[in-house]
Design a protein around this motif. Structure first.
Motif, PDB file in Angstrom:
ATOM      1  N   ALA A   8      38.573  59.580  16.129  1.00  0.00           N
ATOM      2  CA  ALA A   8      38.318  60.667  15.579  1.00  0.00           C
ATOM      3  C   ALA A   8      38.404  61.364  14.731  1.00  0.00           C
ATOM      4  O   ALA A   8      38.640  62.636  13.925  1.00  0.00           O
ATOM      5  N   LEU A   9      39.815  60.365  14.009  1.00  0.00           N
ATOM      6  CA  LEU A   9      40.438  61.066  12.418  1.00  0.00           C
ATOM      7  C   LEU A   9      39.567  61.501  11.914  1.00  0.00           C
ATOM      8  O   LEU A   9      40.153  62.156  10.339  1.00  0.00           O
ATOM      9  N   ARG A  10      38.681  60.489  11.479  1.00  0.00           N
ATOM     10  CA  ARG A  10      37.798  60.238   9.978  1.00  0.00           C
ATOM     11  C   ARG A  10      36.583  59.554  10.106  1.00  0.00           C
ATOM     12  O   ARG A  10      36.391  59.146  11.187  1.00  0.00           O
ATOM     13  N   PHE A  11      35.706  59.538   9.085  1.00  0.00           N
ATOM     14  CA  PHE A  11      34.514  59.033   9.377  1.00  0.00           C
ATOM     15  C   PHE A  11      34.804  58.141   8.342  1.00  0.00           C
ATOM     16  O   PHE A  11      35.680  57.783   7.076  1.00  0.00           O
ATOM     17  N   PRO A  12      33.849  56.402   8.348  1.00  0.00           N
ATOM     18  CA  PRO A  12      33.810  55.503   7.428  1.00  0.00           C
ATOM     19  C   PRO A  12      33.528  56.171   6.299  1.00  0.00           C
ATOM     20  O   PRO A  12      32.893  57.147   5.627  1.00  0.00           O
ATOM     21  N   LYS A  13      34.022  54.764   4.853  1.00  0.00           N
ATOM     22  CA  LYS A  13      33.684  55.832   3.492  1.00  0.00           C
ATOM     23  C   LYS A  13      32.682  55.933   2.973  1.00  0.00           C
ATOM     24  O   LYS A  13      32.118  54.838   3.678  1.00  0.00           O
ATOM     25  N   GLY A  14      32.615  56.655   2.048  1.00  0.00           N
ATOM     26  CA  GLY A  14      31.131  56.954   1.696  1.00  0.00           C
ATOM     27  C   GLY A  14      30.718  55.529   0.673  1.00  0.00           C
ATOM     28  O   GLY A  14      31.893  54.505  -0.206  1.00  0.00           O
ATOM     29  N   LYS A  15      29.808  55.755  -0.297  1.00  0.00           N
ATOM     30  CA  LYS A  15      29.299  54.387  -0.561  1.00  0.00           C
ATOM     31  C   LYS A  15      29.861  53.957  -2.306  1.00  0.00           C
ATOM     32  O   LYS A  15      30.625  53.465  -2.515  1.00  0.00           O
ATOM     33  N   PHE A  16      30.321  55.724  -2.726  1.00  0.00           N
ATOM     34  CA  PHE A  16      30.848  55.313  -4.528  1.00  0.00           C
ATOM     35  C   PHE A  16      32.129  54.623  -3.752  1.00  0.00           C
ATOM     36  O   PHE A  16      32.552  54.052  -4.577  1.00  0.00           O
ATOM     37  N   ALA A  17      33.097  55.085  -2.525  1.00  0.00           N
ATOM     38  CA  ALA A  17      34.490  54.321  -1.953  1.00  0.00           C
ATOM     39  C   ALA A  17      34.149  53.049  -2.090  1.00  0.00           C
ATOM     40  O   ALA A  17      35.308  52.908  -2.872  1.00  0.00           O
ATOM     41  N   MET A  18      33.488  52.691  -1.050  1.00  0.00           N
ATOM     42  CA  MET A  18      32.553  51.569  -0.733  1.00  0.00           C
ATOM     43  C   MET A  18      32.748  50.897  -2.253  1.00  0.00           C
ATOM     44  O   MET A  18      33.458  49.370  -2.250  1.00  0.00           O
ATOM     45  N   TRP A  19      31.830  51.004  -3.263  1.00  0.00           N
ATOM     46  CA  TRP A  19      31.508  50.738  -4.453  1.00  0.00           C
ATOM     47  C   TRP A  19      33.062  50.130  -5.312  1.00  0.00           C
ATOM     48  O   TRP A  19      33.345  49.731  -5.828  1.00  0.00           O
ATOM     49  N   SER A  20      34.149  51.317  -5.081  1.00  0.00           N
ATOM     50  CA  SER A  20      35.480  51.111  -6.474  1.00  0.00           C
ATOM     51  C   SER A  20      35.724  50.189  -5.126  1.00  0.00           C
ATOM     52  O   SER A  20      36.229  49.105  -6.595  1.00  0.00           O
ATOM     53  N   VAL A  21      35.937  49.949  -4.414  1.00  0.00           N
ATOM     54  CA  VAL A  21      36.294  49.113  -3.576  1.00  0.00           C
ATOM     55  C   VAL A  21      35.933  47.348  -3.389  1.00  0.00           C
ATOM     56  O   VAL A  21      37.072  46.741  -4.208  1.00  0.00           O
ATOM     57  N   TYR A  22      34.718  47.483  -3.599  1.00  0.00           N
ATOM     58  CA  TYR A  22      34.499  45.751  -3.638  1.00  0.00           C
ATOM     59  C   TYR A  22      34.383  45.301  -5.421  1.00  0.00           C
ATOM     60  O   TYR A  22      34.627  44.565  -5.891  1.00  0.00           O
ATOM     61  N   SER A  23      34.442  47.032  -6.335  1.00  0.00           N
ATOM     62  CA  SER A  23      34.798  46.496  -7.999  1.00  0.00           C
ATOM     63  C   SER A  23      36.545  45.817  -8.142  1.00  0.00           C
ATOM     64  O   SER A  23      36.189  45.366  -8.703  1.00  0.00           O
ATOM     65  N   PHE A  24      37.132  46.567  -7.303  1.00  0.00           N
ATOM     66  CA  PHE A  24      38.172  46.878  -7.487  1.00  0.00           C
ATOM     67  C   PHE A  24      38.621  44.887  -7.517  1.00  0.00           C
ATOM     68  O   PHE A  24      39.211  43.718  -7.862  1.00  0.00           O
ATOM     69  N   THR A  25      38.680  44.538  -5.735  1.00  0.00           N
ATOM     70  CA  THR A  25      38.780  43.641  -5.067  1.00  0.00           C
ATOM     71  C   THR A  25      38.148  41.902  -6.257  1.00  0.00           C
ATOM     72  O   THR A  25      38.430  41.388  -6.094  1.00  0.00           O
ATOM     73  N   GLY A  26      36.207  42.649  -6.546  1.00  0.00           N
ATOM     74  CA  GLY A  26      36.030  41.529  -7.788  1.00  0.00           C
ATOM     75  C   GLY A  26      36.495  41.024  -8.668  1.00  0.00           C
ATOM     76  O   GLY A  26      36.834  40.300  -9.154  1.00  0.00           O
ATOM     77  N   ALA A  27      37.025  42.286  -9.340  1.00  0.00           N
ATOM     78  CA  ALA A  27      37.434  42.077 -10.588  1.00  0.00           C
ATOM     79  C   ALA A  27      38.784  41.281 -10.778  1.00  0.00           C
ATOM     80  O   ALA A  27      39.300  40.720 -11.291  1.00  0.00           O
TER      81      ALA A  27
END
Length: 341
Positions: A8-27
């Motif tokens: 209940a403390l937070r909601f799942p991350k949005g699309k922008f945040a996840m795309w940023s995470v996947y981009s950083f991870t892939g790079a």
């Protein structure tokens, strides 16, 4: 099913945040693979062997990050022996990867340093020629003094003066050629290495090695952090989507206000919290998120003694309603929803 207060403390991350995470991870993973390839491809010049070693480098890199992902998965399932085995595989592969990154980054910095060294060698060659001409002029001056002492000014001294003038013109021409050499701009990495060497009072090669190792380890940790972040977010999304809007006893907010639900806590038909047992008051306060899941907070909120709160929390722990974290703090899980009769 249990109500997890942490969800209940937070909601799942949005699309922008996840795309940023996947981009950083892939790079970061791609950069790590490239540096490892630079190391493995230099082992043999045979194209077939290079293909095999290149494939081995890619397998090691992808296996390393999958092993780190498994560390998080097994830790979440509290499979600690499995987590340690996955961590062992990750550390071995990470050491190989860091070695490859050190070789790749070091090779790139060496090439940048070579351009500066070549240019500096040309300047040093001109300086040596100019210094040699200076030495020859000094020798000629010594000979001229001897000619003066021998009173051979007309013959010896005049010849030496002409030779010195010729040498000075040659010296000026060399200085002009040296000054007209194209200036090689010093790269930021080379400048950083020189600055570190001066600051730490060490050799430039030692500073370069330290910087390369630091960047390699940082790259590996950077990629591992985002891989772990993806795993944690996937587990959170799975729990969040499977979670029902529960309050007391796993009922909906509307049902939680009904006398039938409240009667579960006191075994009577009353809704007066003052008539509930201490255990039921604590359970109700925690279920409605009125107080944090800690002995001190509950004792202060309900004005209970320490011994009484200890007994209540021991009962909650035995019933699986709360659990202890690694730091010995309690974590609220909630009470199971009653099965419909």
């Amino acid at each position: 099913m249990f109500y997890n207060q942490d969800l209940a403390l937070r909601f799942p991350k949005g699309k922008f945040a996840m795309w940023s995470v996947y981009s950083f991870t892939g790079a970061s993973i791609l950069a790590s693979i490239i540096f490892s390839l630079l190391l493995f491809l230099s082992i043999d010049d045979d194209p077939i062997m290079q293909l095999l070693f290149g494939g081995l480098a890619v397998i090691f890199e992808l296996g390393k990050f999958f092993a780190w992902y498994e560390v998080g998965e097994r830790h979440a399932r509290r499979n600690y022996p499995g987590m340690l085995s996955a961590l062992g595989f990750y550390l071995v592969l990470a050491a190989i990867s860091i070695g490859g990154s050190v070789g790749g980054i070091n090779s790139a910095t060496n090439k940048a340093q070579e351009h500066v060294n070549v240019q500096q060698s040309k300047v040093n060659a001109y300086n040596m020629q100019i210094q040699a001409i200076d030495a020859q002029i000094k020798l000629n001056n010594v000979a001229a003094e001897k000619y003066i002492q021998m009173e051979l000014i007309a013959t010896g001294v005049s010849r030496i003066q002409k030779e010195n003038n010729k040498l000075r013109h040659e010296q000026q021409a060399l200085a002009m050629e040296r000054d007209n050499l194209p200036v090689v701009s010093q790269g930021s990495v080379i400048g950083l290495i020189d600055s570190l060497a001066s600051f730490l009072n060490i050799q430039a090669s030692t500073a370069q090695l330290g910087l390369v190792v630091f960047l390699s380890v940082l790259l590996d940790f950077f990629a591992a952090f985002f891989v772990g972040l993806i795993g944690e977010e996937n587990r959170f999304r799975h729990q969040f989507h499977n979670m029902k809007p529960l309050t007391i006893e796993g009922f909906s907010p509307a049902e939680s206000k009904s006398p039938e639900l409240l009667s579960h806590f006191d075994d009577t038909d009353t809704v007066n919290e003052a008539e509930k047992t201490p255990y039921e008051q604590v359970l109700l306060a925690l279920s409605l998120n009125r107080v944090n899941c800690s002995k001190r907070a509950v004792s202060k909120y309900l004005n209970f003694s320490t011994d009484e709160v200890d007994k209540i929390f021991k009962r909650l722990f035995d019933e699986g309603i709360v659990s202890k974290k690694a730091n010995n703090h309690f974590q609220w899980h909630g009470v199971a929803k009653a099965d419909p009769e």
